[in-house]
Structures are given as C-alpha cells and as structure tokens.
Design a protein around this motif. Structure first.
Motif, PDB file in Angstrom:
ATOM      1  N   SER A   1      14.554  19.465  -6.546  1.00 24.45           N
ATOM      2  CA  SER A   1      14.524  17.995  -6.467  1.00 24.45           C
ATOM      3  C   SER A   1      13.794  17.548  -5.213  1.00 24.45           C
ATOM      4  CB  SER A   1      15.936  17.421  -6.422  1.00 24.45           C
ATOM      5  OG  SER A   1      16.695  17.914  -7.460  1.00 24.45           O
ATOM      6  N   PHE A   2      14.073  18.231  -4.101  1.00 26.89           N
ATOM      7  CA  PHE A   2      13.424  17.850  -2.855  1.00 26.89           C
ATOM      8  C   PHE A   2      11.919  18.026  -2.955  1.00 26.89           C
ATOM      9  CE2 PHE A   2      12.744  17.108   1.473  1.00 26.89           C
ATOM     10  CZ  PHE A   2      11.918  18.081   1.973  1.00 26.89           C
ATOM     11  N   LEU A   3      11.486  19.156  -3.526  1.00 25.76           N
ATOM     12  CA  LEU A   3      10.052  19.410  -3.637  1.00 25.76           C
ATOM     13  C   LEU A   3       9.387  18.385  -4.539  1.00 25.76           C
ATOM     14  CD1 LEU A   3       9.899  23.279  -3.862  1.00 25.76           C
ATOM     15  CD2 LEU A   3       9.189  21.842  -1.971  1.00 25.76           C
ATOM     16  N   SER A   4      10.088  17.975  -5.599  1.00 23.54           N
ATOM     17  CA  SER A   4       9.453  16.993  -6.478  1.00 23.54           C
ATOM     18  C   SER A   4       9.441  15.618  -5.834  1.00 23.54           C
ATOM     19  CB  SER A   4      10.132  16.952  -7.840  1.00 23.54           C
ATOM     20  OG  SER A   4      11.482  16.674  -7.705  1.00 23.54           O
ATOM     21  N   GLN A   5      10.325  15.378  -4.856  1.00 21.59           N
ATOM     22  CA  GLN A   5      10.225  14.141  -4.094  1.00 21.59           C
ATOM     23  C   GLN A   5       9.010  14.176  -3.177  1.00 21.59           C
ATOM     24  OE1 GLN A   5      12.377  11.153  -3.788  1.00 21.59           O
ATOM     25  NE2 GLN A   5      12.428  11.965  -5.849  1.00 21.59           N
ATOM     26  N   CYS A   6       8.711  15.356  -2.637  1.00 19.87           N
ATOM     27  CA  CYS A   6       7.555  15.457  -1.746  1.00 19.87           C
ATOM     28  C   CYS A   6       6.269  15.292  -2.529  1.00 19.87           C
ATOM     29  CB  CYS A   6       7.536  16.827  -1.069  1.00 19.87           C
ATOM     30  SG  CYS A   6       8.907  17.062   0.022  1.00 19.87           S
ATOM     31  N   ARG A   7       6.171  15.989  -3.635  1.00 22.34           N
ATOM     32  CA  ARG A   7       5.006  15.826  -4.501  1.00 22.34           C
ATOM     33  C   ARG A   7       5.407  16.266  -5.892  1.00 22.34           C
ATOM     34  NH1 ARG A   7      -1.123  18.199  -4.390  1.00 22.34           N
ATOM     35  NH2 ARG A   7      -1.637  17.150  -6.326  1.00 22.34           N
ATOM     36  N   PRO A   8       5.114  15.465  -6.931  1.00 18.51           N
ATOM     37  CA  PRO A   8       5.547  15.827  -8.287  1.00 18.51           C
ATOM     38  C   PRO A   8       5.095  17.233  -8.655  1.00 18.51           C
ATOM     39  CG  PRO A   8       4.628  13.622  -8.298  1.00 18.51           C
ATOM     40  CD  PRO A   8       4.446  14.142  -6.922  1.00 18.51           C
ATOM     41  N   LEU A   9       5.987  17.957  -9.346  1.00 19.77           N
ATOM     42  CA  LEU A   9       5.696  19.348  -9.665  1.00 19.77           C
ATOM     43  C   LEU A   9       4.542  19.460 -10.639  1.00 19.77           C
ATOM     44  CD1 LEU A   9       9.260  20.794 -10.213  1.00 19.77           C
ATOM     45  CD2 LEU A   9       7.878  20.927  -8.192  1.00 19.77           C
ATOM     46  N   SER A  10       3.743  20.503 -10.498  1.00 19.23           N
ATOM     47  CA  SER A  10       2.651  20.721 -11.447  1.00 19.23           C
ATOM     48  C   SER A  10       3.168  21.557 -12.613  1.00 19.23           C
ATOM     49  CB  SER A  10       1.503  21.450 -10.763  1.00 19.23           C
ATOM     50  OG  SER A  10       1.906  22.738 -10.381  1.00 19.23           O
ATOM     51  N   ALA A  11       2.357  21.635 -13.682  1.00 16.88           N
ATOM     52  CA  ALA A  11       2.777  22.390 -14.873  1.00 16.88           C
ATOM     53  C   ALA A  11       2.965  23.859 -14.530  1.00 16.88           C
ATOM     54  CB  ALA A  11       1.751  22.236 -15.982  1.00 16.88           C
ATOM     55  N   SER A  12       2.073  24.405 -13.683  1.00 13.97           N
ATOM     56  CA  SER A  12       2.178  25.821 -13.344  1.00 13.97           C
ATOM     57  C   SER A  12       3.455  26.087 -12.563  1.00 13.97           C
ATOM     58  CB  SER A  12       0.961  26.257 -12.548  1.00 13.97           C
ATOM     59  OG  SER A  12       0.724  25.361 -11.494  1.00 13.97           O
ATOM     60  N   MET A  13       3.787  25.161 -11.656  1.00 14.01           N
ATOM     61  CA  MET A  13       5.023  25.336 -10.887  1.00 14.01           C
ATOM     62  C   MET A  13       6.221  25.272 -11.819  1.00 14.01           C
ATOM     63  SD  MET A  13       4.040  22.932  -7.698  1.00 14.01           S
ATOM     64  CE  MET A  13       5.600  22.906  -6.866  1.00 14.01           C
ATOM     65  N   GLY A  14       6.154  24.342 -12.810  1.00 12.75           N
ATOM     66  CA  GLY A  14       7.253  24.236 -13.753  1.00 12.75           C
ATOM     67  C   GLY A  14       7.489  25.531 -14.501  1.00 12.75           C
ATOM     68  N   ASN A  15       6.397  26.150 -14.970  1.00 15.44           N
ATOM     69  CA  ASN A  15       6.538  27.413 -15.686  1.00 15.44           C
ATOM     70  C   ASN A  15       7.084  28.500 -14.780  1.00 15.44           C
ATOM     71  OD1 ASN A  15       5.616  26.307 -18.006  1.00 15.44           O
ATOM     72  ND2 ASN A  15       3.535  27.105 -17.844  1.00 15.44           N
ATOM     73  N   ALA A  16       6.639  28.529 -13.527  1.00 13.19           N
ATOM     74  CA  ALA A  16       7.122  29.550 -12.599  1.00 13.19           C
ATOM     75  C   ALA A  16       8.623  29.383 -12.366  1.00 13.19           C
ATOM     76  CB  ALA A  16       6.360  29.450 -11.274  1.00 13.19           C
ATOM     77  N   ILE A  17       9.046  28.117 -12.206  1.00  7.88           N
ATOM     78  CA  ILE A  17      10.472  27.878 -11.961  1.00  7.88           C
ATOM     79  C   ILE A  17      11.298  28.297 -13.174  1.00  7.88           C
ATOM     80  CG2 ILE A  17      12.169  26.052 -11.639  1.00  7.88           C
ATOM     81  CD1 ILE A  17      10.156  24.638  -9.888  1.00  7.88           C
ATOM     82  N   LYS A  18      10.777  27.985 -14.375  1.00  7.15           N
ATOM     83  CA  LYS A  18      11.511  28.389 -15.588  1.00  7.15           C
ATOM     84  C   LYS A  18      11.675  29.899 -15.607  1.00  7.15           C
ATOM     85  CE  LYS A  18       9.809  25.319 -18.766  1.00  7.15           C
ATOM     86  NZ  LYS A  18       8.976  25.009 -19.870  1.00  7.15           N
ATOM     87  N   TYR A  19      10.607  30.594 -15.257  1.00  8.25           N
ATOM     88  CA  TYR A  19      10.655  32.055 -15.280  1.00  8.25           C
ATOM     89  C   TYR A  19      11.687  32.577 -14.302  1.00  8.25           C
ATOM     90  CZ  TYR A  19       9.136  36.833 -14.368  1.00  8.25           C
ATOM     91  OH  TYR A  19       9.097  38.185 -14.178  1.00  8.25           O
ATOM     92  N   ILE A  20      11.689  32.020 -13.084  1.00  4.98           N
ATOM     93  CA  ILE A  20      12.636  32.510 -12.070  1.00  4.98           C
ATOM     94  C   ILE A  20      14.064  32.248 -12.506  1.00  4.98           C
ATOM     95  CG2 ILE A  20      13.476  32.168  -9.751  1.00  4.98           C
ATOM     96  CD1 ILE A  20      10.809  31.752  -8.787  1.00  4.98           C
ATOM     97  N   LYS A  21      14.299  31.035 -13.041  1.00  7.28           N
ATOM     98  CA  LYS A  21      15.675  30.715 -13.447  1.00  7.28           C
ATOM     99  C   LYS A  21      16.130  31.664 -14.546  1.00  7.28           C
ATOM    100  CE  LYS A  21      16.254  25.913 -12.208  1.00  7.28           C
ATOM    101  NZ  LYS A  21      16.252  24.542 -12.633  1.00  7.28           N
ATOM    102  N   LYS A  22      15.192  31.991 -15.454  1.00  8.18           N
ATOM    103  CA  LYS A  22      15.570  32.915 -16.519  1.00  8.18           C
ATOM    104  C   LYS A  22      15.903  34.281 -15.936  1.00  8.18           C
ATOM    105  CE  LYS A  22      12.706  34.664 -19.440  1.00  8.18           C
ATOM    106  NZ  LYS A  22      12.459  35.717 -20.382  1.00  8.18           N
ATOM    107  N   GLU A  23      15.080  34.746 -15.008  1.00  9.41           N
ATOM    108  CA  GLU A  23      15.331  36.058 -14.410  1.00  9.41           C
ATOM    109  C   GLU A  23      16.659  36.088 -13.683  1.00  9.41           C
ATOM    110  OE1 GLU A  23      13.642  38.983 -14.556  1.00  9.41           O
ATOM    111  OE2 GLU A  23      12.582  37.917 -16.129  1.00  9.41           O
TER     112      GLU A  23
END
Lengths: 299, 532
Positions: free
Chosen positions: B270-292
């Motif tokens: 949430s903090f990072l998206s307040q600093c700058r909206p997340l990009s699509a690539s970042m979104g996919n990376a976060i999904k991957y990490i959460k899954k792992e």
C-alpha cells in the motif's frame, strides 16, 4: 543419393501428390533403411536428409513438412533399451503421420466447397492441387460455377490448371497475370493455395498472389487460402524482402547463379491483413488463429 | 412475508443460496443466532443436500421434516424438486434482522419470482432427466440477478468519495500515510491520482518507522522522485527490497510464516502504491511472491523457509528478466539486417540491450532515437548507444513524419501487454505506431512474458497515471512560463505517463517464447496458466 532418386521417382509416379508428402515418404523410407546405431545418429541422418531434399526442391512445404515429420516421430518416449524397438516406434509414428497428411487434402476439400455458392465466379492463381480438389468436390456437389485462372508466368502453370479443370467439365477461362485488376469486378471470390503458411497468418505462394490479394481487398472480395497443416512453418516475414532467399528461387538456380538480383523470385508473401479465411485440415481459421495452431503444433 | 405462496398455488422455492444469503445477512448485522436457531439451520442444510440427491423425493416428506408451521401447498410431482422454504427460521431471522427487514423481503421476493420464471422455462425445456440440471439452473439465475459489482481498483476511482473514504480507512488501519492530490486535474482524468514530487509520502513517516521496513521507505522515495524508472528497473528493485525484508523478518510466536509474512507485506505494498502506482510487471511479481510464500509448508523451519524464498526471488529475476532478454535479443537479431535504419522511442532497457547485442554481432545499422518532453528519456538511450559506438540520430517526436521515410524498422518497448492485444507503453508510443503504419514501416514490440497481464483496455483514459504537472513548466532565457499556472482558474496541466496502442498498428511482438502476432497474447497467457 538414393534418397533424392527415390524422391524424384515418387513425384514421377504420382504427379498428384504434394511434394511435401513425397518428401515425407522418402524420409520414412530413408529411416527404414538407416543403419545407425544410436538414436542421435538416426536424427542427425534425418536432418541431413531433409537438407538434401531441400536442395532438390526448394519449396517451403518440403522444409516445413520435413521438420514437422521429424518432431512428430521423435516427440514420443524413446526410452526403450533396444534400438530396434525405438526405431520401430519411430517408424510406426512416421506411418501414422503419413496417413494423417495424406487425408488432409480431402479434409480441406470437404470444408471449403460449402463456401462456393451456386452460380459463383471464382478466381484462382497458378496451379494448386488443393484448389483443384476443392473445385472437384464442389462440382461433385452439383454446383454450377465458372473459374478464371491466371496464366502465372514464367512457368505457365495456370494453363495446366485450366486443362485439369476442363477435364472435370468445369467452365474455365485463362487470363493474363496483368488482367487480375480487370477481372476482379466480375468475380465473387478468390481461392488460392499456399506453399507455406507463416506464423503471422500470412501465406507464401506463387508470385502474383500478393497482387491478387491487394486487388481483392480493394474490391472487397473475400480472399480464401486453402492449405494443409503440414505447410505451417516457423517463419515470420515482415515484408517481401524478409523472406529467406532459399525459398524464393528454384533450387538449381540457387546453386548455379552468383548474382540473385538478376533472377526473378518464384514466390511472394501475402500479409494476413489481406486474407479473409484459411481452410486447413485443422479447421477453418482466421489469420490470427494460425499462430495459436502453430504454438500447439510446435511447442 | 417470504412464506406467501403464489396465486397458482405453487410453492415458493427457496434455494440454498437464499438461505445462505440470509445467514450471511444475519451474521453481517451482528446478530448472534441462538443455539436453537443454529441447530435448525444445520438441519435444514442437511435437508437441502438430501433433497438434491433424490430428485423425485415427494414434497410431502420434505415438508414434514421442515418446519411444519409453514402452510405450503404441495407441488405436482412433474415439477422439479421442491425446495422447502425454511420459513420459520427465516421468519425468526428476519425478525432478528430487524434493521433491514424491508430490503431482505423485497430482495427475496424478486429472487423468488425470478427463480419461478426460470423454473417454468426450464420445465418446458427439459425432460425428467434434466431435473438435476434444472435444479442447478435456478441456482445460477439468482446469482446473475443480484448485482455482481466487480471491484474497480482504487486508483481509478479518485473522484468517488466513497472509494476515497474506504482507502483512507484501509491506510489508517495499516498505518500507511495517505498522500493527497495536488493541483487542478483535467476533467477527463479526474478519476486518477495526481501527486506532486515535492511532497513524497515519506515526509509523513516518523523516524524510526515502526510499521514500514526502512528499505521499503527508501524504495518508495526512489519511486516517487523518479530515481528508479522503467518497468524492469522498478520490478528488480522491488524484488531485491523484498529479499531484504524477508531477510530481516522473524516469525512472531504462535504465527505461521506462510500467513503472517503475506500480511506483513500488505502495508508495504500500500505504501509503495501511494508513492507511485504499481506497474503491471510489479503486480505480477508481487502475485508470484505471495503465491510462493503461501506455498511454504508449515513444517519448514524459519531459516530454511527464508532461504527458499530468497532463492525463488533470485530465480524469478534470472529467468523472467535476464534470461528472457537474452532470448528476445536472439530472436530480434534475426530481424535486423545490414543497412537497416532502426527507430526507437524513449529509453527501453530491453530495446537498448537488443541493439547493443546486434552491434556486437557485427550487424551494420544506424539508429534514430525519438524523444519527447517532459521526461526526455531518449537522452539516456542516446548516451548508452553512442557509448557502444552505434551511429545515432536524435529527434523530437514532432519531427516524426519528417524522418520516417528514411526508417526501415521501428523497435518499441512495452510497459505491459494487455489481454486483448493492446500494448501499454510510454505516452507517445501509439503516435509512433500510427505514423509508422501510415508509412508502411514494420513496427516490432519487444516485451518479456512476465509483463503480460489479464487486463483489457481499449483506450488510454480508463486506467493511466498522471505525473507531476509542475514538470511541464519550462524555463528558457531565465523566464519560466506557466510558473503560476495554479493562479489561472481555467488552466489545467496534463502530464500523462502511459498510452495504449491497438494491435493493428503492431506487426510483431518478440517475447521470450518466440515471435508472435499481437493478437496471440491471450494464447500465451493461456499457455502460462496451464504451466502453473
């Protein structure tokens, strides 16, 4: 060199067979007679055989058919300890592949002839056995239609096509290559064959096809391509220049002539934006679906 | 009351869905179901399950087992299995749910009617054999009729005060500072955030930060100031920071790493998206990490789990970004022939990499770099290419139609590839593609597969990013025009970051899986999902 002789013999015996099918038959025969001791040896020999066949007949279909054949026979578990058993498995799969593709022309014919309505005027380019099959099926279905064929220089293959159609009692007219724009307003649809179907959904075919496609787009006539699935090839040309030279010119010319700029290319590339539909044994596809099918075939 | 029967004497059919919905309503309203009521509910659930099994169960039997106080007329046997109205329970529930009785009754009535309609049509259509499916059909229709509101992401609902309030509450809960919008927004884009670079959210964080890890604070500052820019750079920085976070993480007692770590990551995101909206690539990376993280088995020891996660992140970066760019360069070099004039736009790390590799492979070509204000990223690309020794020309985007007749190919990078084949990239890209198409110049887009996203967009308005409007202020000869733009009421400055290019303008997409036409992106997404 027995391979090349066998290949030429195949084409001579059965002029109706697609050159790719003849090539695959030769490859299968070569595999049966192969004496290598290892699977890797077998595959290497097959690859070399394909190259030799490409040198004899430089059409795109031979190259794509050969590659697909090789993938099909080796894409199975070859974990048997006995080499002869593995070889038998490969030969079996090769026979299966050959049977499948021999039927593909019939399948395409069945799919496409329903698009020809009674009273239609069809324009086609040069001589294609698949288009002949389609028109044969349509005629057998008691449909009345007339065909215009382009002469298709420099080898006048169109006249051959006209003769074959005449034998089927289909009214046919031969037109000059330059008359495509003139005749376009009279025709209802355009059907052409293909030497190769590329990843973008475009086709590689006898020179003059691109012109015909541009004309038909300008007149809003549907432009159909009929091709069997073994003609799908992993090329992606961006424009005419991007098609590799080894496909553009006949095999013997590639070997003898130094300056290719003086030669006339035998094929051209038609981009997918000009093609309405492709009829293949995998079904009726739009150009954008070709990539989908290619991914399934090759990956 | 829901127990009212229809004029034609047919039973009101309640579905399991309705019952569950009622239960949910009651739960939501905070009413405690008494033990008795809970038992009744349990019995009825069992009953419903039984009813489904015997299709032709006589309605009478069910009736007796259910609350007998409901005067329910029996259904003719040809009808699809009658589902009982657990009326007394509902009656008590609705009595208990005294706060919104009208709503539940009206809703239920509407659902009842819809279900009866669907049952009538299904009866006409289907035979006895289809009874099972008929019973499932009424289940489907109530769901469709209930307004299924798809949740829009918060960052495109800035003009909706309810959404803003929700966001504020969420951030307060996570103890992340809320960043306020800056300046007048052009009305077409008033649904997007517009922040000022002069007020990063890091100003509002106390030192030492208790909730947010310091490397995340640093990363957020780097994003908001534009120090780290470009989708690959942002993703890699994010993954490295997550590695640091995981390193410093220690599981609190009585918690499982797989669940707690994911919860810890949410305020950071949430903090990072307040600093700058997340990009699509970042979104996919976060999904991957959460899954792992959630796939870590519970018996795993903490050190082992942390090591595993770090290795996962490393392999993700290596496979999806570094090796992917090698594969893409290999394919792209086939498309670069001697004597080519290649046009590039802005600074794409991938395209620069391709050109450098092609130059190493002794291809003879020259490059035209097109640049645009206010970011002027093309200068960075120019610097990198000239350093390699590649012949370059530099123009601004206004000179595009002037130099395009010279160009043989256009290479573009992408921020994301959408599921309908549209390419989302830096603003100006669609303009270049459009003019190139008009001149019949092939346009090639280079994009790694981890940037493919499931979103669908056909225009650049719905979801975009607004950058700091003060960037458009230009100082020339000591005079800064537009310096006092805020004082002029009717003036709005618009600094868009992304735009969307339709697939008809793109000839070829080069990905690590090979060269595909732009329309085949959903195929790749499908293949990827099958792999996972």
């Amino acid at each position: 060199m027995k391979l090349v002789e066998y290949f030429r013999a195949q084409i001579r015996e059965d002029p109706d067979v697609a050159s790719a099918v003849a090539a695959i038959r030769s490859l299968l025969e070569f595999l049966k007679r192969d004496q290598s001791e290892t699977i890797l040896g077998l595959r290497e020999n097959q690859t070399k055989a394909i190259q030799r066949l490409e040198e004899t007949d430089s059409s795109v279909a031979v190259s794509s058919g050969g590659e697909l054949f090789l993938r099909f026979i080796s894409l199975t578990s070859l974990e048997h300890p006995d080499l002869s058993q593995c070889k038998n498995v490969m030969i079996e799969r090769g026979e299966l592949f050959l049977k499948k593709i021999s039927l593909s022309r019939g399948k395409v014919g069945k799919l496409c002839h329903t698009f020809i309505k009674d009273g239609a005027k069809i324009l086609t380019h040069s001589s294609s056995r698949v288009v002949l099959k389609v028109l044969e099926n349509a005629a057998a279905d008691n449909k009345r239609f007339t065909v215009y064929v382009t002469e298709s220089q420099p080898d006048s293959a169109g006249k051959l096509m006209a003769q074959k159609l005449h034998n089927l009692n289909i009214p046919v007219t031969v037109v000059l290559d330059a008359a495509v724009g003139y005749i376009m307003e009279k025709v209802d649809l355009v059907i052409v064959g293909a030497e190769g179907v590329v990843e973008s959904g475009g086709v590689i075919n006898k020179i003059g096809t691109y012109q015909m496609a541009v004309c038909s787009k300008a007149h809003n006539k549907p432009f159909y391509v009929v091709a069997e699935s073994f003609k799908f090839v992993r090329l992606y040309p961006l424009n005419q220049q991007d098609v590799p030279d080894r496909f553009k010119y006949k095999a013997d010319i590639l070997k003898t002539v130094k300056d290719l700029n003086q030669e006339h290319p035998m094929i051209d590339y038609t981009p997918p934006s000009l093609i309405t539909l492709l009829f293949t044994d995998l079904g009726v596809l739009t150009p954008s679906a070709v990539s989908d099918e290619l991914i399934k075939l090759y990956l | 009351n829901i127990t009212d029967s229809d004029p034609d004497g047919r039973l009101t059919v309640t579905d399991k869905d309705v019952k569950l919905q009622e239960i949910a309503l009651a739960k939501n309203e905070g009413k405690e179901l008494t033990k008795e009521e809970k038992q009744r509910l349990r019995k009825e659930k069992k009953q419903h399950k039984k009813n489904k099994k015997d299709d032709k169960g006589p309605p009478e039997k069910e009736k007796e087992k259910e609350k007998a106080s409901v005067p329910a007329p029996s259904k003719p046997a040809t009808q699809s299995p009658a589902h009982k109205a657990p009326a007394p329970v509902h009656a008590s529930e609705s009595a208990a749910a005294a706060e919104k009785p009208a709503k539940s009754k009206a809703e239920l009535r509407a659902e009842r009617r819809a279900r009866q309609d669907s049952e009538r049509t299904s009866k006409q259509g289907k035979k006895e054999g289809g009874q099972q499916s008929a019973s499932s059909k009424p289940k489907a229709t109530p769901n469709e009729l209930q307004p299924v509101v798809k949740r829009l992401p918060e960052h495109v609902q800035v003009d909706d005060p309810a959404a803003l309030k929700k966001l504020a509450k969420k951030l307060e809960r996570q103890q992340v500072p809320l960043r306020s919008d800056y300046g007048y927004k052009v009305s077409l884009f008033s649904h997007l955030h517009q922040y000022s670079r002069k007020s990063p959210p890091t100003l509002q964080i106390s030192i030492p930060a208790t909730v947010i890890h310091p490397s995340i604070v640093r990363l957020g500052l780097q994003y908001s100031q534009g120090i780290i820019a470009g989708s690959n750079a942002r993703s890699v920085a994010l993954l490295h920071t997550f590695k640091q976070v995981i390193q410093d993480y220690s599981t609190p007692p009585n918690e499982e790493l797989s669940r707690d770590l994911v919860n810890k990551l949410s305020p950071y995101i949430s903090f990072l998206s307040q600093c700058r909206p997340l990009s699509a690539s970042m979104g996919n990376a976060i999904k991957y990490i959460k899954k792992e993280i959630s796939n870590i088995p519970s018996q795993c020891k903490e050190e082992e789990a942390k090591g595993k996660l770090q290795a996962c992140i490393d392999s993700y970066i290596n496979e999806k970004i570094i090796l992917a760019s090698e594969a893409i360069s290999k394919y792209a070099i086939e498309k670069i022939s001697d004597g080519d004039v290649i046009l590039v736009y802005g600074c794409s790390s991938l395209v620069n990499h391709i050109l450098c590799k092609a130059f190493e492979k002794q291809r003879k070509f020259r490059v035209i770099v097109v640049d645009s204000r206010p970011r002027l990223e093309g200068r960075e690309a120019l610097r990198r290419l000239v350093k390699k020794g590649i012949r370059c020309t530099y123009v601004l985007i206004s000179a595009l139609s002037y130099i395009l007749p010279e160009v043989s190919k256009v290479f573009l990078g992408a921020h994301a590839l959408l599921a309908n084949g549209y390419v989302m990239s830096r603003v100006g890209t669609s303009q270049i593609a459009l003019v190139a198409k008009a001149y019949n110049v092939p346009v090639l887009v280079c994009c790694e597969t981890y940037k493919f996203c499931e979103r669908v967009q056909t225009d650049s308005f719905v979801s975009n990013e607004l950058d700091d409007p003060d960037d458009l202020i230009v100082t020339r000869n000591g005079k800064s025009h537009l310096e006092n733009w805020q004082t002029v009421k009717s003036l709005g400055l618009l600094n868009l970051v992304y735009d969307v290019t339709p697939p008809d303008f793109v000839d070829l997409v080069i990905t690590d899986l090979g060269m595909i036409p732009c329309t085949s992106v959903p195929v790749v997404l499908r293949v990827k999902n099958v792999d996972q």
